[in-house]
Scaffold this active site. Structure first.
Site, mmCIF file in Angstrom:
data_model
loop_
_atom_site.group_PDB
_atom_site.id
_atom_site.type_symbol
_atom_site.label_atom_id
_atom_site.label_comp_id
_atom_site.label_asym_id
_atom_site.label_seq_id
_atom_site.Cartn_x
_atom_site.Cartn_y
_atom_site.Cartn_z
ATOM 1 N N ASN A 113 0.714 -1.181 -0.140
ATOM 2 C CA ASN A 113 -0.078 -0.076 -0.002
ATOM 3 C C ASN A 113 1.052 1.125 0.054
ATOM 4 O O ASN A 113 1.535 1.440 1.089
ATOM 5 C CB ASN A 113 -0.865 -0.036 1.263
ATOM 6 C CG ASN A 113 -1.947 1.067 1.267
ATOM 7 O OD1 ASN A 113 -1.580 1.956 0.871
ATOM 8 N ND2 ASN A 113 -3.089 0.655 1.643
ATOM 9 N N HIS B 243 1.228 5.967 1.713
ATOM 10 C CA HIS B 243 1.966 6.674 2.957
ATOM 11 C C HIS B 243 2.957 7.328 2.076
ATOM 12 O O HIS B 243 3.513 8.242 2.783
ATOM 13 C CB HIS B 243 2.498 5.423 3.861
ATOM 14 C CG HIS B 243 1.369 4.812 4.438
ATOM 15 N ND1 HIS B 243 0.676 5.065 5.532
ATOM 16 C CD2 HIS B 243 0.998 3.740 3.979
ATOM 17 C CE1 HIS B 243 -0.340 4.501 5.902
ATOM 18 N NE2 HIS B 243 -0.161 3.392 5.052
ATOM 19 N N HIS C 278 -5.306 3.769 -2.055
ATOM 20 C CA HIS C 278 -6.768 4.196 -1.317
ATOM 21 C C HIS C 278 -7.037 5.286 -1.672
ATOM 22 O O HIS C 278 -6.207 6.552 -1.568
ATOM 23 C CB HIS C 278 -6.628 4.026 0.151
ATOM 24 C CG HIS C 278 -8.078 4.343 0.505
ATOM 25 N ND1 HIS C 278 -8.327 4.155 1.893
ATOM 26 C CD2 HIS C 278 -9.378 4.872 0.283
ATOM 27 C CE1 HIS C 278 -9.704 4.333 2.387
ATOM 28 N NE2 HIS C 278 -10.254 4.917 1.267
ATOM 29 N N ARG D 65 -9.077 8.173 -1.341
ATOM 30 C CA ARG D 65 -10.390 8.605 -0.016
ATOM 31 C C ARG D 65 -11.136 9.607 -0.687
ATOM 32 O O ARG D 65 -10.549 10.688 -1.569
ATOM 33 C CB ARG D 65 -9.480 8.971 1.158
ATOM 34 C CG ARG D 65 -8.524 7.982 1.796
ATOM 35 C CD ARG D 65 -8.193 8.253 3.191
ATOM 36 N NE ARG D 65 -9.493 8.637 4.035
ATOM 37 C CZ ARG D 65 -9.784 7.973 5.217
ATOM 38 N NH1 ARG D 65 -9.200 6.555 5.410
ATOM 39 N NH2 ARG D 65 -10.818 8.330 5.818
ATOM 40 N N ARG E 188 -7.005 12.886 0.964
ATOM 41 C CA ARG E 188 -6.069 13.209 1.795
ATOM 42 C C ARG E 188 -4.410 12.967 1.329
ATOM 43 O O ARG E 188 -3.468 13.248 1.914
ATOM 44 C CB ARG E 188 -6.080 13.016 3.337
ATOM 45 C CG ARG E 188 -6.100 11.773 3.689
ATOM 46 C CD ARG E 188 -6.333 11.254 5.134
ATOM 47 N NE ARG E 188 -7.417 11.418 5.576
ATOM 48 C CZ ARG E 188 -8.130 10.892 6.588
ATOM 49 N NH1 ARG E 188 -7.402 10.270 7.339
ATOM 50 N NH2 ARG E 188 -9.435 11.038 6.848
ATOM 51 N N GLU F 78 -8.667 0.687 -3.170
ATOM 52 C CA GLU F 78 -9.522 0.746 -1.840
ATOM 53 C C GLU F 78 -10.151 1.864 -2.186
ATOM 54 O O GLU F 78 -9.989 2.970 -2.612
ATOM 55 C CB GLU F 78 -8.628 1.046 -0.567
ATOM 56 C CG GLU F 78 -7.946 -0.559 -0.644
ATOM 57 C CD GLU F 78 -6.662 -0.194 0.688
ATOM 58 O OE1 GLU F 78 -7.035 0.802 1.227
ATOM 59 O OE2 GLU F 78 -6.350 -1.186 1.071
ATOM 60 N N THR G 101 -8.535 3.594 7.998
ATOM 61 C CA THR G 101 -9.792 3.000 8.230
ATOM 62 C C THR G 101 -9.836 2.251 9.644
ATOM 63 O O THR G 101 -9.028 1.506 9.962
ATOM 64 C CB THR G 101 -9.833 1.742 7.133
ATOM 65 O OG1 THR G 101 -9.367 2.478 5.861
ATOM 66 C CG2 THR G 101 -10.990 1.249 6.770
ATOM 67 N N GLU H 117 -11.395 -9.014 2.298
ATOM 68 C CA GLU H 117 -10.258 -8.817 2.861
ATOM 69 C C GLU H 117 -10.554 -8.995 4.393
ATOM 70 O O GLU H 117 -11.559 -7.841 4.767
ATOM 71 C CB GLU H 117 -9.597 -7.353 2.259
ATOM 72 C CG GLU H 117 -8.359 -7.092 3.127
ATOM 73 C CD GLU H 117 -7.532 -6.073 2.571
ATOM 74 O OE1 GLU H 117 -7.286 -5.691 1.283
ATOM 75 O OE2 GLU H 117 -6.666 -5.500 3.413
ATOM 76 N N HIS I 145 -4.306 -4.483 7.599
ATOM 77 C CA HIS I 145 -4.371 -3.593 8.615
ATOM 78 C C HIS I 145 -3.735 -3.604 9.695
ATOM 79 O O HIS I 145 -3.758 -4.613 10.549
ATOM 80 C CB HIS I 145 -5.770 -3.352 8.829
ATOM 81 C CG HIS I 145 -5.988 -1.577 9.190
ATOM 82 N ND1 HIS I 145 -5.508 -0.886 10.199
ATOM 83 C CD2 HIS I 145 -6.591 -0.755 8.332
ATOM 84 C CE1 HIS I 145 -6.010 0.369 10.180
ATOM 85 N NE2 HIS I 145 -6.468 0.537 9.013
HETATM 86 N N1 PXP Z 1 -6.023 -2.887 3.682
HETATM 87 C C1 PXP Z 1 -7.121 -1.947 3.816
HETATM 88 C C2 PXP Z 1 -8.519 -2.268 3.231
HETATM 89 C C3 PXP Z 1 -6.758 -0.582 4.154
HETATM 90 O O1 PXP Z 1 -7.627 0.273 4.421
HETATM 91 C C4 PXP Z 1 -5.313 -0.380 4.707
HETATM 92 C C5 PXP Z 1 -4.950 1.042 4.931
HETATM 93 O O2 PXP Z 1 -5.144 1.971 4.142
HETATM 94 C C6 PXP Z 1 -4.529 -1.627 4.641
HETATM 95 C C7 PXP Z 1 -4.761 -2.718 4.211
HETATM 96 C C8 PXP Z 1 -2.921 -1.249 4.966
HETATM 97 O O3 PXP Z 1 -3.055 -1.034 6.300
HETATM 98 P P1 PXP Z 1 -1.630 -0.454 6.917
HETATM 99 O O4 PXP Z 1 -1.207 0.796 6.304
HETATM 100 O O5 PXP Z 1 -2.023 -0.378 8.290
HETATM 101 O O6 PXP Z 1 -0.649 -1.616 6.712
#
Ligand code: PXP
Length: 258
Positions: free
Chosen positions: A6, A9, A42, A44, A48, A69, A100, A150, A213
């Site tokens: 992901n 970040h 994602h 959003r 953001r 996402e 989330t 998921e 997550h």
């Molecule tokens: N899966 C989903 C559906 C999410 O919303 C997120 C956070 O954006 C993640 C995975 C990844 O989570 P993390 O950044 O805590 O590894």
């Protein structure tokens, strides 16, 4: 075990200065070289971190499948239909949250989900539902004609962090942090059991299972060793480590663990 990285970040860091650096698009080739199997982003509602143009360029240029996402908001779904990622993972969204905070309310949104899923399928976009690991939610999700779910691992990750470092991964009350270790251990066991049961119910219903997550280098093995989970989506911990080791090494380290 497949790994979706992901890369939101990276855009979070960019947005701290509101400039064009670092660019999440630059992560695509590094993710591929390091052995990631999927790019996860994602889009959003409040934009953001990932912006519409990031999502467009990432969907166009990624040689890895893109897992986008998104909430079930109509405007967002229209954008996703145009972007045509390989997969859309439907997540709940609340503007005040830092990230989330839980799975979709499948029961409360059942009819809306049916419409959204059909719309995405009409564009040949695979659909996944981000849900809490609860038997009744998996059963309900299986009636929605999706290939993937998921499982939200946030509860597990929080309890794991409280037990192992006295820290929580998200915001917890002092009261929760003061729970006796025995109680935390029981909570951890319960959260892992819930995930395992959810996987069994998913298998029975022929659903493919991803999880994500709060997964990190300390806790990930507990989840990657669970049968029937075939993909993890991980962001924060990989990008955090990459600040010190570089992104390629951070992904390789995670791939080795899972
Ligand atoms: N899966 C989903 C559906 C999410 O919303 C997120 C956070 O954006 C993640 C995975 C990844 O989570 P993390 O950044 O805590 O590894």
């Amino acid at each position: 075990m497949l790994l979706g990285v992901n890369i939101d970040h990276i855009a979070v860091l960019r947005e701290a200065r509101k400039i064009n650096d670092p660019n999440p698009v630059d992560a695509l080739s590094i993710c591929k070289i390091a052995g990631a199997n999927q790019i996860t982003i994602h889009l959003r509602e409040d934009r953001r971190h990932i912006h519409d143009n990031d999502a467009k360029v990432i969907c166009e240029q990624s040689s890895l499948p893109v897992n986008l996402e998104c909430s079930i908001n109509e405007d967002i779904i229209d954008i996703v239909c145009k972007l045509k990622p390989a997969r859309a993972t439907l997540v709940p969204e609340n503007r005040a949250e830092v990230t989330t905070e839980g799975g979709l309310d499948v029961k409360g949104n059942f009819e809306k989900l049916q419409k959204v899923i059909k719309k995405l399928h009409d564009e040949e976009i695979e659909v996944s539902l981000f849900i809490d690991p609860k038997e009744e939610i998996i059963e309900l999700a299986s009636k929605l004609n999706v290939k993937w779910i998921e499982l939200h691992t946030g509860t597990f990750a929080n309890v794991y962090a409280m037990l192992n470092s006295g820290l929580s991964t998200t915001h917890h009350t002092i009261k929760e942090l003061e729970l006796p270790r025995k109680e935390l251990k029981n909570k951890l066991k319960k959260s892992i059991k819930e995930i395992k049961t959810a996987c069994k119910v998913a298998k029975k219903n022929k659903l493919k299972v991803a999880a994500g997550h709060g997964l990190n280098y300390q806790n990930v093995k507990e989840i990657s060793s669970i049968k029937n989970i075939s993909e993890l989506n991980i962001g924060q911990s990989i990008i955090a480590r990459s600040v010190f080791t570089g992104l390629e090494k951070a992904i390789i380290d995670m791939k080795e663990l899972i």
